[in-house]
Design an enzyme around this catalytic site. Structure first.
Site, PDB file in Angstrom:
ATOM      1  CB  THR A 172      -7.242   7.356   4.472  1.00 37.65           C
ATOM      2  OG1 THR A 172      -6.423   6.426   5.152  1.00 37.65           O
ATOM      3  CG2 THR A 172      -6.877   8.749   4.970  1.00 37.65           C
ATOM      4  CG  ASP A 173      -7.421   3.156   7.962  1.00 33.84           C
ATOM      5  OD1 ASP A 173      -6.560   3.804   7.324  1.00 33.84           O
ATOM      6  OD2 ASP A 173      -7.290   1.939   8.213  1.00 33.84           O
ATOM      7  CD  GLU A 174      -2.394   6.277   6.636  1.00 40.03           C
ATOM      8  OE1 GLU A 174      -1.704   7.275   6.859  1.00 40.03           O
ATOM      9  OE2 GLU A 174      -2.008   5.323   5.937  1.00 40.03           O
TER      10      GLU A 174
ATOM     11  CE1 TYR B  52      -3.127  10.240   1.820  1.00 39.39           C
ATOM     12  CE2 TYR B  52      -2.971   8.754   3.706  1.00 39.39           C
ATOM     13  CZ  TYR B  52      -3.582   9.134   2.521  1.00 39.39           C
ATOM     14  OH  TYR B  52      -4.650   8.413   2.039  1.00 39.39           O
TER      15      TYR B  52
ATOM     16  CE  LYS C  30      -7.769  11.355   1.588  1.00 39.31           C
ATOM     17  NZ  LYS C  30      -8.254  11.476   0.167  1.00 39.31           N
TER      18      LYS C  30
HETATM   19  P1  NAD Z   1      -2.887   6.854  -6.123  1.00 35.26           P
HETATM   20  O1  NAD Z   1      -1.733   7.642  -5.604  1.00 35.26           O
HETATM   21  O2  NAD Z   1      -2.645   5.519  -6.720  1.00 35.26           O
HETATM   22  O3  NAD Z   1      -3.676   7.707  -7.221  1.00 35.26           O
HETATM   23  C1  NAD Z   1      -3.954   9.070  -7.052  1.00 35.26           C
HETATM   24  C2  NAD Z   1      -4.434   9.631  -8.382  1.00 35.26           C
HETATM   25  O4  NAD Z   1      -4.729  11.024  -8.196  1.00 35.26           O
HETATM   26  C3  NAD Z   1      -3.387   9.551  -9.501  1.00 35.26           C
HETATM   27  O5  NAD Z   1      -3.977   9.094 -10.696  1.00 35.26           O
HETATM   28  C4  NAD Z   1      -2.912  10.984  -9.638  1.00 35.26           C
HETATM   29  O6  NAD Z   1      -2.453  11.308 -10.956  1.00 35.26           O
HETATM   30  C5  NAD Z   1      -4.157  11.760  -9.259  1.00 35.26           C
HETATM   31  N1  NAD Z   1      -3.825  13.118  -8.779  1.00 35.26           N
HETATM   32  C6  NAD Z   1      -2.905  13.451  -7.833  1.00 35.26           C
HETATM   33  N2  NAD Z   1      -2.852  14.782  -7.703  1.00 35.26           N
HETATM   34  C7  NAD Z   1      -3.761  15.312  -8.559  1.00 35.26           C
HETATM   35  C8  NAD Z   1      -4.181  16.629  -8.869  1.00 35.26           C
HETATM   36  N3  NAD Z   1      -3.624  17.691  -8.273  1.00 35.26           N
HETATM   37  N4  NAD Z   1      -5.158  16.804  -9.777  1.00 35.26           N
HETATM   38  C9  NAD Z   1      -5.731  15.737 -10.393  1.00 35.26           C
HETATM   39  N5  NAD Z   1      -5.353  14.463 -10.161  1.00 35.26           N
HETATM   40  C10 NAD Z   1      -4.380  14.254  -9.247  1.00 35.26           C
HETATM   41  O7  NAD Z   1      -3.906   6.779  -4.909  1.00 35.26           O
HETATM   42  P2  NAD Z   1      -4.841   5.569  -4.432  1.00 35.26           P
HETATM   43  O8  NAD Z   1      -4.057   4.679  -3.558  1.00 35.26           O
HETATM   44  O9  NAD Z   1      -5.564   5.029  -5.588  1.00 35.26           O
HETATM   45  O10 NAD Z   1      -5.855   6.385  -3.488  1.00 35.26           O
HETATM   46  C11 NAD Z   1      -7.000   7.021  -4.047  1.00 35.26           C
HETATM   47  C12 NAD Z   1      -7.772   7.715  -2.944  1.00 35.26           C
HETATM   48  O11 NAD Z   1      -8.164   6.765  -1.959  1.00 35.26           O
HETATM   49  C13 NAD Z   1      -6.978   8.786  -2.214  1.00 35.26           C
HETATM   50  O12 NAD Z   1      -7.841   9.853  -1.911  1.00 35.26           O
HETATM   51  C14 NAD Z   1      -6.526   8.100  -0.934  1.00 35.26           C
HETATM   52  O13 NAD Z   1      -6.355   9.028   0.107  1.00 35.26           O
HETATM   53  C15 NAD Z   1      -7.691   7.162  -0.680  1.00 35.26           C
HETATM   54  N6  NAD Z   1      -7.366   5.922   0.062  1.00 35.26           N
HETATM   55  C16 NAD Z   1      -6.357   5.105  -0.360  1.00 35.26           C
HETATM   56  C17 NAD Z   1      -6.114   3.907   0.303  1.00 35.26           C
HETATM   57  C18 NAD Z   1      -5.019   2.950  -0.129  1.00 35.26           C
HETATM   58  O14 NAD Z   1      -4.768   1.971   0.569  1.00 35.26           O
HETATM   59  N7  NAD Z   1      -4.362   3.158  -1.259  1.00 35.26           N
HETATM   60  C19 NAD Z   1      -6.908   3.562   1.406  1.00 35.26           C
HETATM   61  C20 NAD Z   1      -7.922   4.439   1.810  1.00 35.26           C
HETATM   62  C21 NAD Z   1      -8.154   5.611   1.118  1.00 35.26           C
HETATM   63  O1  DAU Z   2      -4.722   2.958   5.791  1.00 35.07           O
HETATM   64  C1  DAU Z   2      -4.995   3.482   4.532  1.00 35.07           C
HETATM   65  C2  DAU Z   2      -3.728   4.030   3.927  1.00 35.07           C
HETATM   66  O2  DAU Z   2      -2.930   2.906   3.550  1.00 35.07           O
HETATM   67  C3  DAU Z   2      -3.984   4.928   2.721  1.00 35.07           C
HETATM   68  O3  DAU Z   2      -4.700   6.046   3.137  1.00 35.07           O
HETATM   69  C4  DAU Z   2      -2.663   5.342   2.068  1.00 35.07           C
HETATM   70  O4  DAU Z   2      -2.931   6.085   0.893  1.00 35.07           O
HETATM   71  C5  DAU Z   2      -1.893   4.087   1.705  1.00 35.07           C
HETATM   72  O5  DAU Z   2      -0.640   4.428   1.162  1.00 35.07           O
HETATM   73  C6  DAU Z   2      -1.710   3.196   2.930  1.00 35.07           C
HETATM   74  O6  DAU Z   2      -0.791   3.808   3.880  1.00 35.07           O
HETATM   75  P1  DAU Z   2       0.338   2.951   4.637  1.00 35.07           P
HETATM   76  O7  DAU Z   2       1.394   3.879   5.068  1.00 35.07           O
HETATM   77  O8  DAU Z   2      -0.270   2.063   5.656  1.00 35.07           O
HETATM   78  O9  DAU Z   2       0.817   2.005   3.390  1.00 35.07           O
HETATM   79  P2  DAU Z   2       2.274   1.551   2.926  1.00 35.07           P
HETATM   80  O10 DAU Z   2       2.081   0.515   1.867  1.00 35.07           O
HETATM   81  O11 DAU Z   2       3.156   2.708   2.616  1.00 35.07           O
HETATM   82  O12 DAU Z   2       2.858   0.836   4.222  1.00 35.07           O
HETATM   83  C7  DAU Z   2       2.192  -0.272   4.831  1.00 35.07           C
HETATM   84  C8  DAU Z   2       2.969  -0.636   6.080  1.00 35.07           C
HETATM   85  O13 DAU Z   2       4.240  -1.196   5.670  1.00 35.07           O
HETATM   86  C9  DAU Z   2       3.319   0.531   6.973  1.00 35.07           C
HETATM   87  O14 DAU Z   2       3.293   0.099   8.316  1.00 35.07           O
HETATM   88  C10 DAU Z   2       4.745   0.914   6.583  1.00 35.07           C
HETATM   89  C11 DAU Z   2       5.338  -0.423   6.186  1.00 35.07           C
HETATM   90  N1  DAU Z   2       6.349  -0.405   5.111  1.00 35.07           N
HETATM   91  C12 DAU Z   2       6.056   0.259   3.963  1.00 35.07           C
HETATM   92  C13 DAU Z   2       6.947   0.283   2.915  1.00 35.07           C
HETATM   93  C14 DAU Z   2       6.650   1.036   1.644  1.00 35.07           C
HETATM   94  C15 DAU Z   2       7.528  -1.123   5.263  1.00 35.07           C
HETATM   95  O15 DAU Z   2       7.778  -1.756   6.304  1.00 35.07           O
HETATM   96  N2  DAU Z   2       8.413  -1.111   4.218  1.00 35.07           N
HETATM   97  C16 DAU Z   2       8.193  -0.424   3.059  1.00 35.07           C
HETATM   98  O16 DAU Z   2       9.057  -0.433   2.156  1.00 35.07           O
END
Ligand code: NAD
Ligand code: DAU
Length: 351
Positions: free
Chosen positions: A132-134, A157, A161
Site C-alpha cells: 500500500t501507499d500508506e 495497519y 504493511k
Molecule cells: P480485504 O480486507 O478486502 O481482503 C483481505 C482478504 O484476506 C480477505 O479475503 C481475508 O479473508 C483474507 N485474510 C485475512 N487474514 C488472513 C489470514 N490470516 N490468512 C488467510 N487469509 C486472510 O482487503 P483488500 O482491500 O482487498 O486488500 C488486499 C491487499 O491489497 C492487502 O494486502 C492490502 O494491504 C492491499 N491494498 C489494499 C488497498 C485498498 O484500497 N483496499 C490499496 C492498496 C493495497
Molecule cells: O491508500 C491505500 C489504503 O486505502 C489501503 O492500504 C487500505 O487497505 C484501504 O483501507 C484504504 O485506507 P484508507 O484509510 O484511506 O481508506 P478508508 O476507506 O477507510 O478511508 C478513506 C478516507 O475516508 C480516509 O481519509 C478516512 C475517511 N473516512 C473513512 C470512513 C470509513 C471517513 O471520513 N468516514 C468513514 O466512515
C-alpha cells in the site's frame, strides 16, 4: 497446467478481481486461492469462476506455519501473489494484534515456504507482494510518493504493511528469493466491504442514514478503480523486474468531502431524489486518530516501463460502482446480516 499460482486473500475485495482475471485470462495456469475467510473474505465475490477447471479454493490461515508449508507441498507453486491481509485502518486502531499476526507473521510464513521450495531452482519463480501507499506516511500539500520515498508508516495497519515490505526485500537480498513489490493507492469498485468510505457512504445514502465524515473531511486520497489495479498486478507479475518496486495510483486526488458530495449527486440521480437530498446526510464526526492527511502516487515508473495506465474517468468509475451496489442488493444484505459467512459451509463441507 503450465504454471501453478498461489493467490492469497482471493476472497477479499481486490483479491477477488485478481483471481477472476487470472482464472479467465490464463486457462493454462492453475490458480489456487488461499484465504482464511475472515469477516472480509466472501466467496460470493467469485461465484462466477468457482467451478472453472483451472481454479481451486483452499481455506487456510497464513499465520499457521504448518498449513502454509503443507499447501506448498501439495501444489509446488511457481508463483505467489500475496494479497491476504488485515486491511482496514480503523480496525487496526481498535485491535492491532491481528494486523501483526496476519500481515507480518503470515507474510514470513509464505516467504519461508517459497524459499524452501524454490531454493534449488529459483528460475522462473516469483513472490509478488501486494502493498500500500500508506507505508510512505502522509504528504503535505505538494509532492508525490515515488518508489524512492522513505518509509514513514503511522498507523498499526501501515506499520504492519511496511514491516512486511521490509521482510520481503530482506528475503530477496539475503536469500536470493525472486520477489517484486507494488504499493497502490486507495481502490474502489464492486465487492468492497462496506466498512470502507465509498461502499459505506453508498449504503448509508441508500438507506437515508448519516454519512460519517471524519474531522473536517479535508483529507485527500488518490482513488483507483479496482480493475485497473488488477491489470497492473497482471503486468507486474508477468513483466516486472525481479527485486523492483512499482507504485500504482490513479493520479486522481480527492478531498473526502468533495468525493462524498460527488457521490451524493450521483445517488440523488440514481434514486430519483431531489438534487441536494443526499448531501443533507453528511455528518462530521470525531477524526480518526493519527489520520494521514494526503496520499498521492507517482506511477510514472509503471506507466513508462510496463505501459500501464488507469482507464475509467473517476465519475464514470464511481457511477459504475454505484450501479453495482444498487443492483447487487442481495450481496450487500447478506454481508450486513452475516449470511455470507455460511456460504463456505454450504459449498465446501464434505468436499
Ligand atoms: P480485504 O480486507 O478486502 O481482503 C483481505 C482478504 O484476506 C480477505 O479475503 C481475508 O479473508 C483474507 N485474510 C485475512 N487474514 C488472513 C489470514 N490470516 N490468512 C488467510 N487469509 C486472510 O482487503 P483488500 O482491500 O482487498 O486488500 C488486499 C491487499 O491489497 C492487502 O494486502 C492490502 O494491504 C492491499 N491494498 C489494499 C488497498 C485498498 O484500497 N483496499 C490499496 C492498496 C493495497
Ligand atoms: O491508500 C491505500 C489504503 O486505502 C489501503 O492500504 C487500505 O487497505 C484501504 O483501507 C484504504 O485506507 P484508507 O484509510 O484511506 O481508506 P478508508 O476507506 O477507510 O478511508 C478513506 C478516507 O475516508 C480516509 O481519509 C478516512 C475517511 N473516512 C473513512 C470512513 C470509513 C471517513 O471520513 N468516514 C468513514 O466512515
Amino acid at each position: 497446467m503450465k504454471k501453478k499460482i498461489l493467490i492469497t486473500g482471493g476472497a477479499g475485495f481486490i483479491g477477488s478481481h485478481v483471481v477472476r482475471r487470472f482464472v479467465k485470462n490464463y486457462p493454462e495456469y492453475l490458480v489456487v486461492n488461499a484465504d482464511k475467510l475472515t469477516y472480509a473474505g466472501n466467496l460470493e465475490n467469485i461465484t462466477d469462476i468457482e467451478s472453472s477447471v483451472n481454479y481451486r479454493f483452499e481455506k487456510i490461515d497464513i499465520v499457521n506455519k504448518q498449513a502454509v508449508l503443507d499447501l506448498f507441498e501439495k501444489y509446488n507453486f511457481d508463483g505467489v501473489i500475496h494479497l491476504a491481509a488485515e486491511s482496514h485502518v480503523d480496525r487496526s486502531i481498535t485491535g492491532p494484534d491481528e494486523f501483526v499476526f496476519t500481515n507480518i507473521i503470515g507474510t514470513v510464513n509464505l516467504l519461508n515456504a517459497a524459499r524452501l521450495h524454490w531454493k534449488d531452482n529459483p528460475e522462473g519463480k516469483l513472490f509478488y507482494h501486494i502493498s500500500t501507499d500508506e507505508v510512505y506516511g502522509s504528504l503535505g500539500k505538494e509532492g508525490f510518493f515515488t518508489e524512492e520515498t522513505s518509509y514513514d508508516p503511522r498507523s498499526p495497519y501501515s506499520a504492519s504493511k511496511a514491516s512486511s515490505d521490509h521482510l520481503v526485500r530482506a528475503w530477496h537480498h539475503t536469500f536470493g528469493l525472486p520477489v517484486v513489490i507494488s504499493n497502490c493507492s486507495n481502490n474502489y469498485g464492486p465487492n468492497q466491504f462496506p466498512e470502507k468510505l465509498i461502499p459505506l457512504a453508498i449504503n448509508n445514502i441508500k438507506n437515508s442514514k448519516p454519512i460519517p465524515v471524519y474531522g473536517k473531511g479535508e483529507n485527500i486520497r488518490d482513488w483507483l478503480f479496482v480493475e485497473d489495479h488488477a491489470i497492473a498486478i497482471d503486468m507486474i507479475f508477468h513483466r516486472g523486474k525481479v527485486g523492483d518496486t512499482y507504485n500504482i495510483g490513479g493520479n486522481n486526488e480527492w478531498k473526502n468531502i468533495d468525493l462524498i458530495r460527488l457521490l451524493c449527486s450521483i445517488m440523488d440521480k440514481k434514486l430519483n431524489r431531489e438534487p441536494g437530498t443526499s448531501e443533507e446526510l453528511i455528518t462530521y464526526v470525531k477524526d480518526r486518530p493519527g489520520h494521514d492527511m494526503r496520499y498521492a502516487i507517482d506511477s510514472s515508473k509503471l506507466q513508462n516501463e510496463l505501459g500501464w495506465s488507469p482507464i475509467p474517468e473517476f465519475s464514470a468509475g464511481l457511477e459504475k460502482t454505484v450501479d453495482w451496489y444498487l443492483s447487487n442488493t442481495r450481496w450487500l444484505e447478506r454481508i450486513l446480516s452475516g449470511e455470507y459467512e455460511k456460504y463456505y459451509d454450504m459449498m465446501y463441507s464434505g468436499r
